[in-house]
Design an enzyme around this catalytic site. Sequence first.
Site, PDB file in Angstrom:
ATOM      1  N   ASP A  79       0.857  -1.191   0.000  1.00  0.00           N
ATOM      2  CA  ASP A  79       0.000   0.000   0.000  1.00  0.00           C
ATOM      3  C   ASP A  79       0.893   1.240   0.000  1.00  0.00           C
ATOM      4  O   ASP A  79       2.071   1.175   0.360  1.00  0.00           O
ATOM      5  CB  ASP A  79      -0.954   0.007   1.201  1.00  0.00           C
ATOM      6  CG  ASP A  79      -0.229  -0.046   2.544  1.00  0.00           C
ATOM      7  OD1 ASP A  79       0.844  -0.681   2.622  1.00  0.00           O
ATOM      8  OD2 ASP A  79      -0.721   0.573   3.512  1.00  0.00           O
ATOM      9  N   GLU A 138      -0.038  -0.891   5.815  1.00  0.00           N
ATOM     10  CA  GLU A 138       1.018  -0.406   6.703  1.00  0.00           C
ATOM     11  C   GLU A 138       0.849   1.079   6.900  1.00  0.00           C
ATOM     12  O   GLU A 138       1.068   1.601   7.984  1.00  0.00           O
ATOM     13  CB  GLU A 138       2.399  -0.701   6.111  1.00  0.00           C
ATOM     14  CG  GLU A 138       3.547  -0.587   7.129  1.00  0.00           C
ATOM     15  CD  GLU A 138       4.096   0.826   7.268  1.00  0.00           C
ATOM     16  OE1 GLU A 138       4.806   1.086   8.243  1.00  0.00           O
ATOM     17  OE2 GLU A 138       3.826   1.685   6.408  1.00  0.00           O
ATOM     18  N   HIS A 350       6.522   9.734   0.718  1.00  0.00           N
ATOM     19  CA  HIS A 350       5.254  10.425   1.019  1.00  0.00           C
ATOM     20  C   HIS A 350       5.157  11.791   0.331  1.00  0.00           C
ATOM     21  O   HIS A 350       4.214  12.535   0.572  1.00  0.00           O
ATOM     22  CB  HIS A 350       5.039  10.586   2.544  1.00  0.00           C
ATOM     23  CG  HIS A 350       4.864   9.277   3.268  1.00  0.00           C
ATOM     24  ND1 HIS A 350       4.215   9.189   4.468  1.00  0.00           N
ATOM     25  CD2 HIS A 350       5.254   8.029   2.969  1.00  0.00           C
ATOM     26  CE1 HIS A 350       4.218   7.927   4.885  1.00  0.00           C
ATOM     27  NE2 HIS A 350       4.852   7.207   3.975  1.00  0.00           N
TER      28      HIS A 350
END
Length: 378
Positions: A79, A138, A350
């Site tokens: 993920d 996660e 991210h």
Amino acid sequence: MTEVLELAKRLMAAESVTPATGSVFDRMEAMLAPLGFEVTRFTRGDGAAGSPEAPVENLFAIRHGPEGSGHFAFAGHLDVVPPGGGWTSEAFEPEVRGDMLYGRGAVDMKGAIACMVDAVKDVPKDAGTISFIVTGDEEGPALHGTRALIDHMREQGHRPDLCLVGEPTSVDRLGDMMKIGRRGSVNIWLEVEGVQGHVAYPHLADNPIPRLVAILSDLDALVLDSGTEWFQASNLEITEIDVPNNAHNVIPERAKARISIRFNDLHTGQSLSERIGAIAKKHGGTALPIVSGEPFLTPPGEFSEIIAAAVKAETGVDPEPSTTGGTSDARFLRSVCPVIEFGLVNATMHKTDEAVAVEDLSTLSRIYTRIAKDVLAR
Ligand SMILES: [Zn+2]
């Protein structure tokens, strides 16, 4: 185009914003099955999309070595966090520009998963047992992810000797850092109840704000510890104060705050929860803790030395053993066997335009091959 780059692109092209199911796991299974892995996939959670109970897919794959041989596990997640805006190319259409591969998951951590798959091609089957512990949850609440995989492994009697998690631990260049531990994390909701009333008649009311301030003042003055050989000092942060009140002449009936503690292995989630609870109680308040992870430490030794030697051989760099940063799924895997995290450069994780150096994928694949072989050869 090298093969590991192709594997990374294939995984990155499957949109898999947390919690992930389906396509990205189809691709992972299609990569592992031809390499002789028995692949088990299962989905947990039956809630609506967006709820903490939303379905999560997990994959466990194992290739058995000879009877009595060692068992080495790779662990990670497929993920990813949502892409957000402002990408130069599409987040889920991986693209090589210059010497970098761009796309969500490039370093956190589909890139590393591709390296693991590529790495096992060069580990002979008779070297020992290798497994993959891969979750689709996660980056989310992690309720039905690695914990469910651990349950599955226990039921099936699969017990690795060592586990490597492929989180992006490198900082400035591939190989400069590995994580031998992580701090624990607990969030605590504080609440003080009073009696609402008119500010001109305070004797008829009970203002909860001074009591909340007293709690926060005590907490802010708290020194939890001064760190250990391997961990920095535990830290408590006040993250929210909330006293909704639209009127200037009303004493509110309730005051709330929230704190977040990142703690080392001198504490447990429970010991801290009890300590904060006692301070809240002293001032007439309550504390509701949610422990999101206990700390773990795999003290430097044989496993960290194998990793360091593999990294040094392929990059010339000596990785620093560190326990900094947030939590990871190693917080769960520690209950199974010793765990260390080592992976790609985390500078863009991210972020918009997440990217990995194409060269790093090949290098990490070779490092992972060495680690697996050396662990199994012990
Ligand atoms: Zn990650």
